[in-house]
Design a protein around this motif. Structure first.
Motif, PDB file in Angstrom:
ATOM      1  N   MET A 104      -6.036 -18.768  -0.820  1.00 59.65           N
ATOM      2  CA  MET A 104      -5.836 -17.356  -1.102  1.00 59.65           C
ATOM      3  C   MET A 104      -5.271 -17.213  -2.514  1.00 59.65           C
ATOM      4  O   MET A 104      -4.306 -17.880  -2.869  1.00 59.65           O
ATOM      5  N   THR A 105      -5.873 -16.339  -3.298  1.00 60.42           N
ATOM      6  CA  THR A 105      -5.416 -16.134  -4.665  1.00 60.42           C
ATOM      7  C   THR A 105      -4.138 -15.295  -4.657  1.00 60.42           C
ATOM      8  O   THR A 105      -3.851 -14.587  -3.681  1.00 60.42           O
ATOM      9  N   PRO A 106      -3.358 -15.348  -5.738  1.00 63.42           N
ATOM     10  CA  PRO A 106      -2.153 -14.511  -5.810  1.00 63.42           C
ATOM     11  C   PRO A 106      -2.471 -13.015  -5.648  1.00 63.42           C
ATOM     12  O   PRO A 106      -1.715 -12.282  -5.009  1.00 63.42           O
ATOM     13  N   ARG A 107      -3.591 -12.585  -6.207  1.00 66.09           N
ATOM     14  CA  ARG A 107      -3.975 -11.171  -6.069  1.00 66.09           C
ATOM     15  C   ARG A 107      -4.266 -10.822  -4.617  1.00 66.09           C
ATOM     16  O   ARG A 107      -3.848  -9.786  -4.121  1.00 66.09           O
ATOM     17  N   GLU A 108      -4.996 -11.701  -3.924  1.00 68.64           N
ATOM     18  CA  GLU A 108      -5.299 -11.461  -2.514  1.00 68.64           C
ATOM     19  C   GLU A 108      -4.016 -11.425  -1.680  1.00 68.64           C
ATOM     20  O   GLU A 108      -3.882 -10.601  -0.783  1.00 68.64           O
ATOM     21  N   ARG A 109      -3.074 -12.312  -2.003  1.00 69.06           N
ATOM     22  CA  ARG A 109      -1.793 -12.340  -1.291  1.00 69.06           C
ATOM     23  C   ARG A 109      -1.033 -11.031  -1.518  1.00 69.06           C
ATOM     24  O   ARG A 109      -0.486 -10.446  -0.586  1.00 69.06           O
ATOM     25  N   ARG A 110      -1.006 -10.556  -2.769  1.00 67.84           N
ATOM     26  CA  ARG A 110      -0.316  -9.296  -3.090  1.00 67.84           C
ATOM     27  C   ARG A 110      -0.935  -8.132  -2.327  1.00 67.84           C
ATOM     28  O   ARG A 110      -0.235  -7.280  -1.789  1.00 67.84           O
ATOM     29  N   LEU A 111      -2.271  -8.088  -2.304  1.00 66.01           N
ATOM     30  CA  LEU A 111      -2.960  -7.007  -1.591  1.00 66.01           C
ATOM     31  C   LEU A 111      -2.669  -7.058  -0.097  1.00 66.01           C
ATOM     32  O   LEU A 111      -2.466  -6.024   0.545  1.00 66.01           O
ATOM     33  N   ARG A 112      -2.650  -8.263   0.459  1.00 63.14           N
ATOM     34  CA  ARG A 112      -2.341  -8.403   1.887  1.00 63.14           C
ATOM     35  C   ARG A 112      -0.914  -7.950   2.173  1.00 63.14           C
ATOM     36  O   ARG A 112      -0.663  -7.217   3.135  1.00 63.14           O
ATOM     37  N   GLU A 113       0.026  -8.371   1.336  1.00 66.81           N
ATOM     38  CA  GLU A 113       1.427  -7.970   1.526  1.00 66.81           C
ATOM     39  C   GLU A 113       1.586  -6.461   1.365  1.00 66.81           C
ATOM     40  O   GLU A 113       2.339  -5.829   2.100  1.00 66.81           O
ATOM     41  N   GLN A 114       0.870  -5.893   0.420  1.00 68.03           N
ATOM     42  CA  GLN A 114       0.914  -4.449   0.206  1.00 68.03           C
ATOM     43  C   GLN A 114       0.380  -3.711   1.442  1.00 68.03           C
ATOM     44  O   GLN A 114       0.965  -2.723   1.893  1.00 68.03           O
ATOM     45  N   ALA A 115      -0.713  -4.184   1.999  1.00 67.84           N
ATOM     46  CA  ALA A 115      -1.282  -3.571   3.203  1.00 67.84           C
ATOM     47  C   ALA A 115      -0.315  -3.704   4.372  1.00 67.84           C
ATOM     48  O   ALA A 115      -0.146  -2.758   5.162  1.00 67.84           O
ATOM     49  N   GLN A 116       0.357  -4.849   4.479  1.00 66.10           N
ATOM     50  CA  GLN A 116       1.327  -5.050   5.552  1.00 66.10           C
ATOM     51  C   GLN A 116       2.511  -4.100   5.408  1.00 66.10           C
ATOM     52  O   GLN A 116       2.999  -3.548   6.397  1.00 66.10           O
ATOM     53  N   ARG A 117       2.981  -3.898   4.182  1.00 62.89           N
ATOM     54  CA  ARG A 117       4.081  -2.949   3.954  1.00 62.89           C
ATOM     55  C   ARG A 117       3.657  -1.533   4.307  1.00 62.89           C
ATOM     56  O   ARG A 117       4.404  -0.794   4.953  1.00 62.89           O
ATOM     57  N   GLY A 118       2.445  -1.147   3.892  1.00 62.79           N
ATOM     58  CA  GLY A 118       1.941   0.184   4.245  1.00 62.79           C
ATOM     59  C   GLY A 118       1.856   0.376   5.741  1.00 62.79           C
ATOM     60  O   GLY A 118       2.233   1.420   6.283  1.00 62.79           O
TER      61      GLY A 118
END
Length: 196
Positions: free
Chosen positions: A1-15
């Motif tokens: 998983m790329t850092p960008r994909e990880r950030r997007l996943r974490e962002q979706a989880q926070r939302g």
């Protein structure tokens, strides 16, 4: 998983966490108790982090309402498709609608009572609202005869909303819910049928 994909996943989880927590708080204490400050404290994020996801409380309630409409549309579809004939399908959709409202009155309030910027009959109507109305219209269509199924669907939706709201507010006597629903459907679509 790329850092960008990880950030997007974490962002979706926070939302997702924000919406779930807002819904839980509202179910426990009502929408007035849900503030961005209290919500940020509950999820242990700062308010600026919360604002990265949602502009304000209304945007949060708006998102919760859209989720509610998606859930309602899916339940109405299942009820309609699971019925043996057109009248049974309409009856099932009516019961499902009122059961949904009774099970989650605070969610229902976000969807149809609070003003959170959801337009129900305009060019920018969100898809979950269109899907919900389409399920009602598709249940009405086969029993509409020569009448406009869209108009009948609007009338029934309005009446079901009235029943849901009056029942939630304990303005109607308890007991004859099914008879009331059968009488209403009969008034709009034809002769009154006894509930099964």
């Amino acid at each position: 998983m790329t850092p960008r994909e990880r950030r997007l996943r974490e962002q979706a989880q926070r939302g997702r966490l924000i919406l779930t927590t807002a819904r839980e708080m509202a179910e426990a204490e009502g929408w007035d108790s849900v503030t961005t400050r209290r919500l940020a404290e509950r999820i242990e994020y700062s308010q600026p982090v919360l604002y990265q996801h949602f502009k304000n409380k209304d945007a949060i309630v708006h998102a919760v309402a859209l989720e509610g409409f998606a859930e309602l549309a899916a339940e109405l579809r299942a009820a309609r498709l699971g019925a043996a004939d057109p009248q049974a399908a309409l009856d099932a959709v009516a019961r499902t609608y009122l059961d949904f409202a009774a099970r989650g009155p605070v969610l229902y309030q976000a969807m149809l009572t609070l003003d959170v910027g959801l337009e129900h009959a305009g060019p920018d109507t969100p898809q979950p609202l269109l899907d919900t109305f389409a399920e009602i219209r598709d249940a009405v269509g086969p029993v509409a005869g020569e009448r406009d199924p869209e108009l009948l669907a609007e009338v029934l939706w309005s009446a079901w909303h009235g029943l849901a709201t009056l029942s939630w507010g304990r303005r109607l006597r308890p007991g004859p819910e099914q008879e009331r629903l059968a009488a209403l459907t009969g008034l709009v679509t034809g002769p009154v049928r006894q509930p099964s």
